[in-house]
Design an enzyme around this catalytic site. Structure first.
Site, PDB file in Angstrom:
ATOM      1  N   TYR A 177       0.650  -1.252   0.070  1.00 32.42           N
ATOM      2  CA  TYR A 177       0.127   0.047  -0.113  1.00 32.42           C
ATOM      3  C   TYR A 177       0.747   1.426   0.109  1.00 32.42           C
ATOM      4  O   TYR A 177       1.998   1.246   0.197  1.00 32.42           O
ATOM      5  CB  TYR A 177      -1.166   0.010   1.137  1.00 32.42           C
ATOM      6  CG  TYR A 177      -0.813  -0.048   2.607  1.00 32.42           C
ATOM      7  CD1 TYR A 177       0.645   0.111   3.046  1.00 32.42           C
ATOM      8  CD2 TYR A 177      -1.884  -0.508   3.593  1.00 32.42           C
ATOM      9  CE1 TYR A 177       0.725   0.176   4.475  1.00 32.42           C
ATOM     10  CE2 TYR A 177      -1.626  -0.583   4.754  1.00 32.42           C
ATOM     11  CZ  TYR A 177      -0.434  -0.127   5.250  1.00 32.42           C
ATOM     12  OH  TYR A 177      -0.140  -0.259   6.545  1.00 32.42           O
ATOM     13  N   GLU A 178       0.230   2.443  -0.099  1.00 33.80           N
ATOM     14  CA  GLU A 178       0.981   3.791  -0.378  1.00 33.80           C
ATOM     15  C   GLU A 178       1.864   3.648  -1.381  1.00 33.80           C
ATOM     16  O   GLU A 178       2.974   4.208  -1.548  1.00 33.80           O
ATOM     17  CB  GLU A 178       1.584   4.152   0.936  1.00 33.80           C
ATOM     18  CG  GLU A 178       0.729   4.318   2.111  1.00 33.80           C
ATOM     19  CD  GLU A 178      -0.188   5.219   1.886  1.00 33.80           C
ATOM     20  OE1 GLU A 178      -0.103   6.099   1.056  1.00 33.80           O
ATOM     21  OE2 GLU A 178      -1.346   5.350   2.497  1.00 33.80           O
TER      22      GLU A 178
END
Lengths: 598, 598
Positions: free
Chosen positions: A442-443
Site C-alpha cells: 500500500y501507499e
C-alpha cells in the site's frame, strides 16, 4: 507470551548521539525551547502507552477482526480498541505533533516518528486509525480553506474525529487517472459526490464520533486522466458551524475486506450516494494535494515495518535464549542442561542479527528523514528548506520500499527462529509476517517506489540530489580519513557510491534509447541505493561508538553497535554484489519473452 | 476466480525430452513395460482429478479449517474434503506408486512426483493427508514385520486407512534425542505407549476409517539421546487379523493448532494414554527407520512448494494480462484501451519470470531426484544403486530448502503482482504465501537442511559426491564444448563449480579448527549449491530447446525455454555473487556479538 520493550536507548542513541537532534531542533523557531529531557520523557510515556495499552490488544485484534452490520453500515472494531482510543485521546497523544494554532502540542515530527514506531511495534492495525487521521490532518492543514481548517483541524488534533484517504477504486489503484467517482457542484458551493471506493483503511469504525473522508473525484468539466482529479472533504456526519454533528452523510460502508493481516483495521468498501462534500484546494489539482499526504504516509509505512521488525526481533531473541535444542557444534555450552539454548547456533544468530541490523539501519534512516521534515518546515533559510525537501524526496521511496522489504524478510527470519512454534498463532510471530506484508503493497507498491526513485528522483534531475547524498558520504570519509578504525565501515560505502554513479550514468544513457531499461533496473537500483544509505548510517553509528569507546566508555552498548555494523557489512551489504549486475542486465531478458499460459 | 491448469507440457518436456525417463525406466525390471503413452495418460487423468476435484476446495478449506469436538476427540475436515478423498480412493490414486504385492499399481516415483505436484498446486492442505499416508506406507514397507506389512500395507495402499508420523513433542522438534514418550513392553509382545505429541499433520480427521500412527518413543532400557529412540505403529483402531476394526486405541486428539496456513489440514496435539503399539524395526533404531520416510518426505516438501509456485505463477500471469493500469514506459501498447495491461511493465515481468524460472528449475530437479529414487530401488547393479543413493542424499536437502525458500519468494512476488488484490482472500494469492511458509519449517527447518548438506553430505565425505555432480557438469561441458550457442548457459555454471570447489575446501579447513565456521556458512552454501544444480538443469533444458530448434521445430515452446534460461542466468543466478562472500565471511561476526535484550 509475546513481549515488547520500547527500544528507548536505541532511539536516544540515534536522536542524541548520532543526529544531535536537540541542537538541530533548537535552530527551528517552533522547537527552540525543546530539550533532551523533554524528548526523553515523552518517549518514555509513549512507550508505556504502547506497551501497556496497545500491545495486549494485538493478538486478540488479529483473531477477532472487524465486523460490519450490513443493516446499519456500522463497523465494530475488536474488543478493547475503542477503550484504547479513548485513552489515546485523553492522554493528548493525537495532538503530539499538531499545530498549536489548532490545539496541537507542536512537537517535532522526529519525536512523533519515534512514538509511532512504538505504536506500530505494539499494534500496527490499531495504529493505522490515528495514523490515517494524521494524514488527513496534514492534508487539510496544507490545502484546506480557512473554514475547513477551523472546522476540522481542532477535532482531528484532539482525536475527537478521525480521517481517511479515499483514493482507490476497484479498477484503479496505482493509476488514479482512471478513477470514476464524480462530483457535481451544487448551488451552495458544495458538491454532490457519487461513486465507489475500495481498500479504505480505517474507513468505518466505532472509535470516534465522526470520520473525515478525503475523497478523490472528478468534476463534470474535468480533463481525462490524472489532471482531472479533484480533492474533497466528505464527513461521515456533516458538522454544523459549531462543530456539533449534523446529518448523516450519504457515504456508507458496503463491505469489509478479508485480508491476510492487519485484521484489526477496517479495510472498507465505501459507497458514496450523492454524499455532500467541499472542495479542498484547486479544481483538478487533487492529486498534487493528496501527494503531500502520501509522502508523509510513505515515511509512516516504513516506520510500520521498522516497528514490526523490532518487536519480532525481541521475541525471536527471547525464544532463542530460552529454547534448548541440540548442542553447539563447537562443544556443549550449557553443560548442566540436556541441550544448549539455540542462540549458540551460528545460523540462528545470523537470522537474529539480520533483524537487528535492519531495525537499527531503518531507525537511523527513519529519524534522519523525520528531522529533514522538521527542517523543511521550519528552517529560516528558503534554500536550506529546499535542500531538505529535495533530500527527503530522494530518501522517501527508499524508506518506504527498502524498509518494508527488509521488514518482511526480517519478520520471516524471526518466525523461522521459532521453528514450528513460529507458524502457530500463540507466539504472535506469524501475525507480524502477515501484517508486514501489506507494507510492501500500500501507499504505492514497492515497484512504484523504485520507479519514483530512479525515474523521477535520480534521472529526473540528472542525479543532482543523489550527488548531494554522495557529498554527505564524502564529508564523512574526509572527516575520518585518518582513522584506520573507520576504514572497514567507510570503504565499502565509498566503493558502492562509485559503482552507483557509474550504474546511474549507464542506465540513464540506455533509458534515453528505451525507457524500459529504467523500468527493468529500478527495483534492484533501489535496493542498492538502500544499502548505500544504510551503509552510510552504519558508518555514522560506528563512528559514534568508536568515539565513545575512545573516550573511555565501558558501556557494552557501544561495542554491540560496532558488532552490528560489522555484521551488516559482512552479511547484508554484500547483496550489492548481486544487485549491481542485475540492475545492469537490461530489459531484453524481461521483454523478449512471450509470457503465454501453456 | 483463481485458475489452475496442469502444466502437462512442461512435465512432459522434463520427463521425455530432458530426462528421457522412458528409456531409463525400461532398464528397471518393475517398469520395463511402461511407455510414454501410459505416463502421459496417467498425468492427464491426474491433472483432471487435481483441477476438478481438489482445486475447487482450496479456498473454502482455508476459510473453514478443521474443527475438533472436545468430547468425542473427533476432527471434522472442511466441507468437501471427505468426498474428495472418497473419489481419490475410488480412482485408485492412493495405489499409484505402491507395491503390486500389496495391491499397488507399481508405477514409478517419478510419475507419482508429477501427480503430487498437481495435487499440491490444487490443494496442499488436502494433499498432506494422502502424502503422510504414503510416508507411513514407505516406512512400514521398508521396516515392518511380515505381519505388520500384511495388516497395514494393503489398506494404506488402497487408501482405506491413512497414516501419520508422530515425532515432535512440545520441548523437542529438531532435537528428537530429547523426546520423552515412553513404551513399556507387555507380555504379549506389544507395547503400552504413553506421552504427548504435537504438530502431527493429518493427526486426526474424518476422511478414513482408521489412522495408522508411526510413533517415536523410548523403551525402558533406552540409552539417553537419539540412540535410544524406537519406532512403533499405533493404530487409532486396533485391527483384527482380518483387517476389520477392533477396539478404539488410547491415542486421542487433544487440540488442533491455529496456524498461519494449511488450515484444511488438521495439525493435532495427540495424547497417548497407554496406547497399544507394536515395534517397527529394531529397538533403539527408530530414528534411522523414520529417516527413510523423512528423506522421501523432504522431496515431497520441495514438491509442495513447486506446486504452489506453479499455481501462483499461473494466476499472477492471468491477472497481469487482464489488469489494465498505466501506460508502458516505452509508449502505449493497448491504444484502444484506457491503459495497458500491467504485463507490459518490466518489473511485473521480472516478478512473473522469477516464479516461472523457479518453477521450471524446481520441476527439473524434483523429477531428476524422483528418477534417482526409482533407480536406487530397482537398478540391477548394486554399485549403480549406491551411486544413485549418494546423489539423492546430496540433492535432497537442496530440493527441500532451495525449492521452499524460492517458493516463498515466488508466491510473495506473485502476490505483489496483484497489488492490493493480492492481500485479500478472494484471489487466493495470500493463501499460497501462507501455505508456502510452512514448507521452510517442517520436515527439518531449512537451516537443518543446510547443515545436513554442508556438514554431512559434502564435508562428511570430503566432497566426493559433490565431485560426482561436478562430473555431470563436466560431461555436459565436454558434450557442448564446440557449440557457441551453449556457452551462455554452461560457462556461468562451470565458473560457479570452480568457486564452490574452492569455497568447500576453505570452509572444510576452517571447520577443522572451529566447527562453527561450517554452521556460519551452511545456509549461504546451500543456496549457492542450489544455483549450481539449477544452473546445470537450465543448461540441459536449453540444450534440448536448441536441438529442437536446430532440427526445424517451430513450436514457440522451445524459444520460450531458452528465454526463461536467459532470464535465470541474468537475474537469479547472480545471487551467487553475494552468497559466496557471505559464506566466506566466517563465524566471528555472528558469534562475537552479545545478543542481549537492551
Amino acid at each position: 507470551m509475546p513481549i515488547y520493550r520500547p527500544p528507548l536507548r536505541d532511539m536516544q542513541f540515534i536522536l542524541h548521539e548520532v543526529l544531535g537532534v536537540s541542537d538541530e531542533l533548537q535552530a527551528l523557531a517552533p522547537h527552540a525551547q525543546l530539550d533532551q529531557g523533554t524528548i526523553d520523557a515523552v518517549l518514555e510515556e509513549g512507550g508505556k502507552f504502547a506497551t501497556e495499552v496497545l500491545f495486549p490488544l494485538n493478538i486478540g485484534g488479529d483473531e477477532e477482526g472487524c465486523t460490519l452490520d450490513q443493516t446499519t453500515h456500522a463497523v465494530s472494531t475488536p474488543k478493547g480498541f475503542k477503550e484504547a482510543y479513548t485513552r489515546y485521546v485523553a492522554g493528548g497523544w493525537a495532538a503530539l505533533s499538531c499545530d498549536p494554532a489548532y490545539g496541537g502540542q507542536g512537537l517535532p515530527m522526529v519525536l512523533n516518528q519515534c512514538f509511532y514506531e512504538m505504536l506500530n511495534s505494539a499494534n500496527q492495525a490499531w495504529t493505522m486509525y490515528p495514523g490515517l487521521s494524521h494524514g488527513a490532518y496534514e492534508c487539510l492543514h496544507a490545502h484546506g480553506t480557512r473554514e475547513q481548517k477551523d472546522l476540522y483541524l481542532p477535532r482531528l488534533t484532539n482525536g475527537e474525529w478521525t480521517g481517511t484517504m479515499c483514493l482507490t477504486e476497484s479498477h484503479c489503484g496505482t493509476d488514479l487517472g482512471l478513477l470514476r467517482t464524480r462530483a457535481e457542484p451544487r448551488a451552495d458551493g458544495s458538491y454532490r459526490i457519487t461513486g465507489e471506493k475500495i481498500f479504505i483503511s480505517a474507513g468505518e469504525h466505532d472509535l470516534a464520533s465522526n470520520i473525515v473522508h478525503l475523497v478523490l473525484a472528478r468534476l463534470p468539466d474535468a480533463p481525462a486522466g490524472s489532471k482531472g482529479i479533484s480533492l474533497f472533504v466528505v464527513p461521515k456526519f456533516e458538522p454544523r458551524a459549531d462543530g456539533s454533528l449534523g446529518e448523516r452523510n450519504a457515504i456508507y460502508c458496503a463491505g469489509l475486506e478479508h485480508k491476510m493481516g492487519i485484521h484489526g483495521n477496517a479495510t472498507a468498501q465505501l459507497v458514496l450516494e450523492g454524499a455532500s462534500g467541499s472542495l479542498v484546494g484547486q479544481p483538478h489539482q487533487g492529486l498534487a494535494a493528496m501527494f503531500v499526504m502520501m509522502n508523509a504516509a510513505r515515511l509512516g509505512v516504513g516506520n510500520q515495518s521498522l516497528g514490526l521488525t523490532e518487536v519480532a526481533y525481541q521475541n525471536a531473541l527471547v525464544y532463542a535464549r530460552e529454547r534448548i535444542q541440540m548442542r553447539s557444534l563447537s562443544g556443549a555450552k550449557a553443560k548442566d542442561r540436556p541441550a544448549d539454548p539455540i542462540i549458540v547456533h551460528p545460523d540462528v544468530r545470523r537470522m537474529l542479527l539480520t533483524a537487528k541490523a535492519y531495525a537499527e539501519g531503518a531507525r537511523a534512516l527513519s529519524l534522519y528523514c523525520a528531522l529533514l521534515l522538521d527542517k523543511e518546515r521550519s528552517l529560516p533559510d528558503g534554500h536550506l528548506r529546499q535542500d531538505c525537501a529535495d533530500m527527503l524526496a530522494l530518501l522517501t521511496p527508499i524508506v518506504k520500499a527498502f524498509t518494508t522489504d527488509n521488514g518482511f524478510e526480517a519478520t520471516t527470519l524471526c518466525q523461522q527462529v521459532l521453528g514450528g512454534h513460529g507458524y502457530i498463532r500463540e507466539w504472535g510471530m506469524e501475525q507480524h509476517v502477515r501484517d508486514a506484508r501489506i507494507n510492501m503493497i500500500y501507499e504505492g507498491t514497492n515497484t512504484i517506489q523504485a520507479l519514483d526513485l530512479l525515474g523521477r528522483k535520480v534521472l529526473g534531475n540528472n542525479g543532482a540530489t543523489l550527488r548531494k547524498f554522495g557529498q554527505l558520504l564524502g564529508r564523512l570519509a574526509a572527516e575520518e580519513g585518518g582513522n584506520g578504525k573507520m576504514t572497514e565501515f567507510i570503504e565499502p560505502v565509498v566503493n558502492l557510491g562509485r559503482q552507483m554513479t557509474e550504474l546511474t550514468t549507464d542506465i540513464g544513457l540506455r533509458s534515453l534509447q528505451n525507457p524500459d531499461e529504467m523500468g527493468a533496473a529500478a527495483v534492484d537500483y533501489l535496493r542498492a541505493a538502500g544499502h548505500l544509505v544504510f551503509g552510510y548510517f552504519f558508518a555514522r553509528m560506528a563512528q559514534v561508538a568508536l568515539r565513545k569507546i575512545a573516550a573511555g566508555s565501558t558501556d557494552p552498548f557501544y561495542p554491540a553497535k560496532l558488532q552490528t555494523a560489522r555484521f551488516y557489512f559482512a552479511r547484508l551489504f554484500p547483496e550489492t554484489a548481486t544487485l549491481i549486475p542485475r540492475a545492469r542486465a537490461g530489459s531484453g531478458v524481461l521483454m523478449d519473452t512471450d509470457l503465454a499460459l501453456a
